[in-house]
Design a protein around this motif. Sequence first.
Motif, PDB file in Angstrom:
ATOM      1  N   HIS A   1       0.819  -1.215   0.000  1.00 32.64           N
ATOM      2  CA  HIS A   1       0.000   0.000   0.000  1.00 32.64           C
ATOM      3  C   HIS A   1       0.851   1.262   0.000  1.00 32.64           C
ATOM      4  O   HIS A   1       0.387   2.324  -0.397  1.00 32.64           O
ATOM      5  CB  HIS A   1      -0.888   0.044   1.244  1.00 32.64           C
ATOM      6  CG  HIS A   1      -1.977  -0.973   1.270  1.00 32.64           C
ATOM      7  ND1 HIS A   1      -3.297  -0.647   1.060  1.00 32.64           N
ATOM      8  CD2 HIS A   1      -1.943  -2.318   1.460  1.00 32.64           C
ATOM      9  CE1 HIS A   1      -4.035  -1.750   1.134  1.00 32.64           C
ATOM     10  NE2 HIS A   1      -3.242  -2.762   1.381  1.00 32.64           N
TER      11      HIS A   1
ATOM     12  N   PRO B   1       2.882   4.549  -0.261  1.00 27.88           N
ATOM     13  CA  PRO B   1       3.131   5.465  -1.381  1.00 27.88           C
ATOM     14  C   PRO B   1       4.562   5.980  -1.395  1.00 27.88           C
ATOM     15  O   PRO B   1       5.308   5.848  -0.410  1.00 27.88           O
ATOM     16  CB  PRO B   1       2.153   6.613  -1.096  1.00 27.88           C
ATOM     17  CG  PRO B   1       2.120   6.667   0.405  1.00 27.88           C
ATOM     18  CD  PRO B   1       2.231   5.230   0.870  1.00 27.88           C
TER      19      PRO B   1
ATOM     20  N   PRO C   1      -2.801  -0.685  -3.139  1.00 26.41           N
ATOM     21  CA  PRO C   1      -3.409   0.628  -2.877  1.00 26.41           C
ATOM     22  C   PRO C   1      -4.822   0.795  -3.427  1.00 26.41           C
ATOM     23  O   PRO C   1      -5.411   1.856  -3.262  1.00 26.41           O
ATOM     24  CB  PRO C   1      -2.443   1.597  -3.572  1.00 26.41           C
ATOM     25  CG  PRO C   1      -1.824   0.795  -4.665  1.00 26.41           C
ATOM     26  CD  PRO C   1      -1.719  -0.607  -4.124  1.00 26.41           C
TER      27      PRO C   1
END
Length: 280
Positions: free
Chosen positions: A100, A102, A133
């Motif tokens: 997930h 970033p 994500p």
Amino acid sequence: MSPLRHSATLDVTAEQLDVLRAIDAETGLRARRAEARGLLGIDPALPGPGRYTLYGARFRQADAPGMTTACDPGDLADLERWIAEARTRADVVLVSVHSHEPGPTPEEPGEFLREFAHRAVDAGADVVAGHGPHFLRGVELYRGRPIFYSLGNIVSQIELADRLPAEDYANLPGLRQPTPGRYFDELSGHGRRLFAPHRRYWRSLVPVLTFDDGELTAARLHPVDLGFGAPVHRRGRPRLAGEAEAKEILTDVAELAAPYGTRVTAGADGIGELDVRGDG
């Protein structure tokens, strides 16, 4: 399934590092480490010049603020070993990775994930397929091998769960006569928050890759629509996107792939093509 742990380092300017030192001293945190310093002979919060470990985070003096992430070396080495093992046992090796986290923006993967993807290809992977994500990220062609940093959701039907643990219901104490459907409806603010009101969570791609004697010769990208705006019981199931939706998806993917030097084009049939001749 194998873990891929990673560390994060926050880059701060010299002035910001001085502020962290002052906070450390004036709040009493430094005094609390007196016993550790006596036992270890070093301050555990000061791993080296220009570095600080404080509040569970790592700080490093730099010219400009920012954040970087790096793979755990042991986890990375273990994964490389098994990817190399798979290479001796298969014509095509696909590595799947769930992440997930970033990078500088939500659409960019964490630096550690790009590091892992490259090392996976170096170890023998033919394809790296990322997910986590819940929305699409870019595509990179590295050493002639495609890396999909996130393919988004292929199926998204958590709202149709038949059972939920009691602690989930307990987190919504105002929910009367709780059922799974009522729980998710209340959790999403009756469709006004979480995934429901955001179109990008209801789009995906299905890559169809062609290999010839171990070399990637074609990569077709089929845009997928998961039913954004449809009732709960009808959304979340993949179907080929319509003409307008497919065009928007492929335009987005082309923009996300461009920073990696990867070219994605859309055909008249609504199917995308990854330029396998390039190499980002």
